[in-house]
Scaffold this motif. Structure first.
Motif, PDB file in Angstrom:
ATOM      1  N   ALA A 209      -6.350   7.809  -6.023  1.00 58.98           N
ATOM      2  CA  ALA A 209      -4.822   7.662  -6.031  1.00 58.98           C
ATOM      3  C   ALA A 209      -4.456   7.376  -7.304  1.00 58.98           C
ATOM      4  O   ALA A 209      -3.518   8.141  -8.058  1.00 58.98           O
ATOM      5  CB  ALA A 209      -4.387   6.545  -5.079  1.00 58.98           C
TER       6      ALA A 209
ATOM      7  N   ASP B  69       3.777  10.203  -2.200  1.00 60.60           N
ATOM      8  CA  ASP B  69       4.480  10.602  -3.333  1.00 60.60           C
ATOM      9  C   ASP B  69       4.700   9.421  -4.267  1.00 60.60           C
ATOM     10  O   ASP B  69       5.356   8.544  -3.895  1.00 60.60           O
ATOM     11  CB  ASP B  69       5.701  11.296  -2.888  1.00 60.60           C
ATOM     12  CG  ASP B  69       6.649  11.655  -4.288  1.00 60.60           C
ATOM     13  OD1 ASP B  69       6.338  11.556  -5.203  1.00 60.60           O
ATOM     14  OD2 ASP B  69       7.807  12.028  -3.979  1.00 60.60           O
ATOM     15  N   PHE B  70       4.050   9.290  -5.463  1.00 61.36           N
ATOM     16  CA  PHE B  70       3.985   8.305  -6.475  1.00 61.36           C
ATOM     17  C   PHE B  70       5.465   8.318  -7.152  1.00 61.36           C
ATOM     18  O   PHE B  70       5.609   7.380  -8.163  1.00 61.36           O
ATOM     19  CB  PHE B  70       2.766   8.335  -7.149  1.00 61.36           C
ATOM     20  CG  PHE B  70       1.862   7.334  -6.544  1.00 61.36           C
ATOM     21  CD1 PHE B  70       1.820   6.140  -6.520  1.00 61.36           C
ATOM     22  CD2 PHE B  70       0.885   7.963  -5.704  1.00 61.36           C
ATOM     23  CE1 PHE B  70       0.854   5.256  -5.973  1.00 61.36           C
ATOM     24  CE2 PHE B  70      -0.211   7.257  -4.837  1.00 61.36           C
ATOM     25  CZ  PHE B  70      -0.123   6.071  -5.113  1.00 61.36           C
TER      26      PHE B  70
ATOM     27  N   THR C 199       0.924  -1.185  -0.066  1.00 64.10           N
ATOM     28  CA  THR C 199      -0.009  -0.272   0.095  1.00 64.10           C
ATOM     29  C   THR C 199       0.837   1.151   0.113  1.00 64.10           C
ATOM     30  O   THR C 199       0.467   2.303   0.224  1.00 64.10           O
ATOM     31  CB  THR C 199      -0.952  -0.032   1.165  1.00 64.10           C
ATOM     32  OG1 THR C 199      -0.309  -0.159   2.367  1.00 64.10           O
ATOM     33  CG2 THR C 199      -1.961  -1.082   0.908  1.00 64.10           C
TER      34      THR C 199
ATOM     35  N   ASP D 196     -11.785   3.609  -0.927  1.00 66.01           N
ATOM     36  CA  ASP D 196     -12.412   4.151  -1.874  1.00 66.01           C
ATOM     37  C   ASP D 196     -13.634   3.325  -2.336  1.00 66.01           C
ATOM     38  O   ASP D 196     -14.586   3.740  -2.650  1.00 66.01           O
ATOM     39  CB  ASP D 196     -11.359   4.478  -3.062  1.00 66.01           C
ATOM     40  CG  ASP D 196     -11.020   3.529  -3.675  1.00 66.01           C
ATOM     41  OD1 ASP D 196     -10.515   2.468  -3.125  1.00 66.01           O
ATOM     42  OD2 ASP D 196     -10.841   3.515  -4.969  1.00 66.01           O
TER      43      ASP D 196
ATOM     44  N   GLY E 140      -3.663   1.844  -7.588  1.00 62.55           N
ATOM     45  CA  GLY E 140      -4.682   2.983  -6.946  1.00 62.55           C
ATOM     46  C   GLY E 140      -5.802   2.317  -5.884  1.00 62.55           C
ATOM     47  O   GLY E 140      -5.535   1.346  -5.435  1.00 62.55           O
TER      48      GLY E 140
ATOM     49  N   ALA F 223      -1.822   1.863  -2.568  1.00 59.09           N
ATOM     50  CA  ALA F 223      -3.055   2.840  -1.661  1.00 59.09           C
ATOM     51  C   ALA F 223      -3.854   1.936  -1.256  1.00 59.09           C
ATOM     52  O   ALA F 223      -4.110   0.813  -1.277  1.00 59.09           O
ATOM     53  CB  ALA F 223      -3.578   3.555  -3.061  1.00 59.09           C
TER      54      ALA F 223
ATOM     55  N   ARG G 173      -4.923  10.490  -9.661  1.00 58.82           N
ATOM     56  CA  ARG G 173      -3.836  11.398  -9.210  1.00 58.82           C
ATOM     57  C   ARG G 173      -2.699  11.121 -10.142  1.00 58.82           C
ATOM     58  O   ARG G 173      -1.957  11.818 -10.734  1.00 58.82           O
ATOM     59  CB  ARG G 173      -3.744  11.540  -8.040  1.00 58.82           C
ATOM     60  CG  ARG G 173      -2.254  12.610  -7.685  1.00 58.82           C
ATOM     61  CD  ARG G 173      -2.291  13.138  -6.173  1.00 58.82           C
ATOM     62  NE  ARG G 173      -2.418  12.167  -5.067  1.00 58.82           N
ATOM     63  CZ  ARG G 173      -0.964  11.571  -4.903  1.00 58.82           C
ATOM     64  NH1 ARG G 173       0.156  12.129  -5.392  1.00 58.82           N
ATOM     65  NH2 ARG G 173      -0.813  10.760  -3.847  1.00 58.82           N
ATOM     66  N   VAL G 174      -2.293   9.606 -10.319  1.00 60.56           N
ATOM     67  CA  VAL G 174      -1.037   9.240 -10.793  1.00 60.56           C
ATOM     68  C   VAL G 174      -1.405   9.597 -12.372  1.00 60.56           C
ATOM     69  O   VAL G 174      -0.530  10.046 -13.054  1.00 60.56           O
ATOM     70  CB  VAL G 174      -0.962   7.807 -10.797  1.00 60.56           C
ATOM     71  CG1 VAL G 174       0.123   7.224 -11.665  1.00 60.56           C
ATOM     72  CG2 VAL G 174      -0.425   7.547  -9.236  1.00 60.56           C
TER      73      VAL G 174
ATOM     74  N   ASP H  61      -6.581   7.888  -1.769  1.00 62.99           N
ATOM     75  CA  ASP H  61      -5.723   8.667  -1.768  1.00 62.99           C
ATOM     76  C   ASP H  61      -5.192   9.255  -0.504  1.00 62.99           C
ATOM     77  O   ASP H  61      -5.991  10.104   0.050  1.00 62.99           O
ATOM     78  CB  ASP H  61      -5.930   9.800  -2.814  1.00 62.99           C
ATOM     79  CG  ASP H  61      -4.626  10.481  -3.309  1.00 62.99           C
ATOM     80  OD1 ASP H  61      -3.524  10.182  -2.723  1.00 62.99           O
ATOM     81  OD2 ASP H  61      -4.650  11.418  -4.341  1.00 62.99           O
ATOM     82  N   ARG H  62      -4.015   9.085  -0.188  1.00 62.01           N
ATOM     83  CA  ARG H  62      -3.577   9.631   1.296  1.00 62.01           C
ATOM     84  C   ARG H  62      -2.387  10.580   1.004  1.00 62.01           C
ATOM     85  O   ARG H  62      -1.761  10.873   1.938  1.00 62.01           O
ATOM     86  CB  ARG H  62      -3.144   8.432   2.289  1.00 62.01           C
ATOM     87  CG  ARG H  62      -2.179   7.554   1.678  1.00 62.01           C
ATOM     88  CD  ARG H  62      -2.160   6.361   2.617  1.00 62.01           C
ATOM     89  NE  ARG H  62      -1.329   5.140   2.048  1.00 62.01           N
ATOM     90  CZ  ARG H  62      -0.571   4.238   2.913  1.00 62.01           C
ATOM     91  NH1 ARG H  62      -0.921   4.281   4.100  1.00 62.01           N
ATOM     92  NH2 ARG H  62      -0.107   3.401   2.110  1.00 62.01           N
ATOM     93  N   GLY H  63      -2.048  10.999  -0.107  1.00 64.22           N
ATOM     94  CA  GLY H  63      -1.397  12.015  -0.538  1.00 64.22           C
ATOM     95  C   GLY H  63       0.381  11.492  -0.622  1.00 64.22           C
ATOM     96  O   GLY H  63       1.062  12.377  -0.742  1.00 64.22           O
TER      97      GLY H  63
END
Length: 429
Positions: free
Chosen positions: A366, A344-345, A315, A410, A337, A406, A369-370, A340-342
Motif C-alpha cells: 500500500a 483510494d488514498f 486502516t 504484508d 502502509g 492499511a 502504491r502511494v 494493499d486492498r485497493g
C-alpha cells in the motif's frame, strides 16, 4: 426470525469459529438439532474458500443456515445457497429479533468501538445496567446475571447486512469505503452497513456536520427519525469542547480522547445517552472518567524525546486524515502502509499536500502504491527500517504516529503484532 423459529426446521450452522461455536452451543442448549458446516479438510484451511461438496450439500439441504460473519456474501457458495432456497440468517439477526427494544447499536466505518465503549461507560455511570457486546469481542449470547437493562452493541457491516429488524437506537459514526471484497462494491458496502437503519429504529443518531452521511442514511431509511449532533442538541465547538444545549460543557483539555473526530464520537454517545434519559451533567461527569481504547490514538511509552502514538486501528485513508487533523500544531512523522486492498488514498494524499510539516514514512504494498502514484513520502523496505529511521536523529518530527491506513498482513499476522513492533521501537534505548 428468532431462535424459537428454528425449532422443527432443518438448520445448518455455517462456520465454526468463535461465533459459529457459540451458535451451535446455544442451539444445543435449546434442543434444536443442527448440522455444523465446516471447510472440507481436503480443500485447505481458508474458511472463505474451502467449502467443498460436503458443505455444499449440507447447506442446500438446510431450510435455514446461520452464517458466520467471516463468510463473504460475494462468495460463489453464498450465491448458490441463496439461489437454492435456503434462508440465510445470522446470530446477530436471530438475537436482535428478540432483543431490539433494549439494544443500542453503534456502527460506522471508524469510531464504533470507541463510541460504543464510551456509551456503555456512560450508561453504567448513570446506573442503567448496560452490557457491551457484539463486534467488540463479547458474544450477544453472553448474558450477565441479572440480565442487563440495555445492551450496547458494536455492529459491523458484516453483521448489519443480515438484519431484518433494527435496534431501538442506532448510532452511525462515519461512512467511507471499507471491506469492499466482502461486500462486492462501495455501494453494496453502504447498503449493507445502513441496513441496520432500514427496519424501524426508534431513532438514528448521526453527526450533524456530515452531509454525505446524512444523505445516505435518509436514502437507506427514509422513515427513520434522525437525531443529529449540533448546537441544539450536543455539539462540538470550534475550540474542540463538547457542549450540550443546556450549557453543560466538557472542555477540550478535559476530554479523554485526542482529536476533533473523537470529540464528535463523544457527542454522539452523549446524544444517544440523553435520548435514553440520562441527564447532561451525568453524561459529562462520566465522559471525564473514560479512558481511551488501545490502538486508537494511544500514547505509548518512549525512550526518546518524541511523542509516539499508536493508532494502528486506523486502516482506511479517511481515518488517517482524521487522526492527523487532531495534531494540527505538531511536526509529525507518519507511518503509512501495509497490505494493499485497493482503497483510494486520494483523501489522504490531498490532505498531506496541505500539511508540508508531516514527514511520510511508507511501507508495504500500500505504501509503495502511494509512493508511485502520488509521489509523496519516503519508501522503506520494511516496517523495521521505517521505525528505526523514526528513532534516528534524521527524523525532524516531535511526534511519531502509526496510523497506517492499511491492514498489517504484508509483514505481520495481526494489527496487534504490528503495534507491538511499533511500541518496542518507541521504548528501545
Amino acid at each position: 426470525m428468532n431462535f424459537s423459529d428454528l425449532a422443527g426446521r432443518r438448520v445448518a450452522v455455517w462456520g465454526h469459529g468463535r461465533e459459529g461455536r457459540s451458535v451451535s452451543a446455544h442451539l444445543s442448549a435449546l434442543g434444536i438439532p443442527h448440522d455444523v458446516v465446516v471447510p472440507d479438510e481436503e480443500d485447505g484451511p481458508d474458511p472463505q474458500v474451502a467449502y467443498g461438496d460436503r458443505a455444499r450439500s449440507l447447506l442446500l439441504a438446510a431450510e435455514v443456515a446461520v452464517k458466520s460473519p467471516g463468510i463473504p456474501v460475494t462468495s460463489p457458495l453464498y450465491g448458490q445457497v441463496v439461489a437454492g432456497g435456503t434462508v440465510v440468517t445470522s446470530l446477530t439477526d436471530l438475537w436482535m429479533s428478540d432483543n431490539a427494544p433494549r439494544t443500542v447499536a453503534v456502527t460506522g466505518s471508524k469510531g464504533k468501538s470507541t463510541t460504543a465503549s464510551l456509551l456503555s461507560h456512560v450508561l453504567d455511570h448513570a446506573g442503567r445496567r448496560a452490557s457491551l457486546r457484539g463486534n467488540i469481542g463479547t458474544s450477544v449470547l453472553e448474558e450477565p446475571d441479572p440480565p442487563s437493562e440495555l445492551v450496547v452493541m458494536e455492529l459491523s457491516s458484516y453483521q448489519a447486512q443480515s438484519l431484518t429488524v433494527s435496534p431501538r437506537v442506532l448510532v452511525v459514526t462515519s461512512l467511507f469505503p471499507e471491506h469492499l471484497t466482502w461486500h462486492g462494491s462501495e455501494e453494496a458496502y453502504y447498503r449493507d452497513k445502513l441496513n441496520a437503519a432500514a427496519h424501524g429504529p426508534e431513532v438514528v443518531v448521526v453527526p450533524g456536520s456530515d452531509d454525505a452521511l446524512l444523505a445516505r442514511v435518509r436514502a437507506a431509511a427514509p422513515g427513520a427519525p434522525l437525531l443529529a449532533t449540533g448546537r441544539h442538541t450536543v455539539g462540538v465547538t470550534e475550540d474542540g469542547a463538547v457542549v450540550w444545549a443546556d450549557g453543560t460543557r466538557v472542555d477540550r483539555d478535559d476530554l479523554p480522547l485526542l482529536g476533533r473526530h473523537q470529540a464528535v464520537n463523544i457527542a454522539l454517545a452523549a446524544l444517544a445517552a440523553q435520548h435514553l434519559g440520562v441527564a447532561p451533567d451525568v453524561v459529562a461527569a462520566a465522559v471525564r472518567t473514560f479512558r481511551a481504547l488501545p490502538h486508537r490514538m494511544e500514547r505509548v511509552p518512549s525512550a526518546d524525546h518524541r511523542t509516539w502514538i499508536d493508532d494502528s486501528l486506523a486502516t482506511a485513508p479517511e481515518a488517517v486524515v482524521a487522526s492527523l487533523a487532531s495534531l494540527p500544531d505538531d511536526r509529525v512523522a507518519l507511518l503509512v502502509g501495509g497490505a494493499d486492498r485497493g482503497l483510494d488514498f486520494t483523501p489522504l494524499t490531498d490532505y498531506l499536500a496541505r500539511r508540508p510539516d508531516v514527514t511520510v514514512l511508507l511501507v508495504g504494498p500500500a505504501g509503495r502504491r502511494v509512493h508511485d502514484t502520488a509521489g509523496v513520502g519516503r519508501l522503506f523496505a520494511s516496517f523495521a527500517d521505517a521505525v528505526t529511521w523514526a528513532r534516528s536523529g534524521d527524523n525532524p518530527a516531535s511526534v511519531v504516529l502509526l496510523s497506517p491506513g492499511a491492514p498489517s498482513f504484508d509483514e505481520f499476522e495481526s494489527y496487534e503484532q504490528r503495534s507491538a513492533a511499533f511500541r518496542a521501537a518507541a521504548a528501545a534505548r
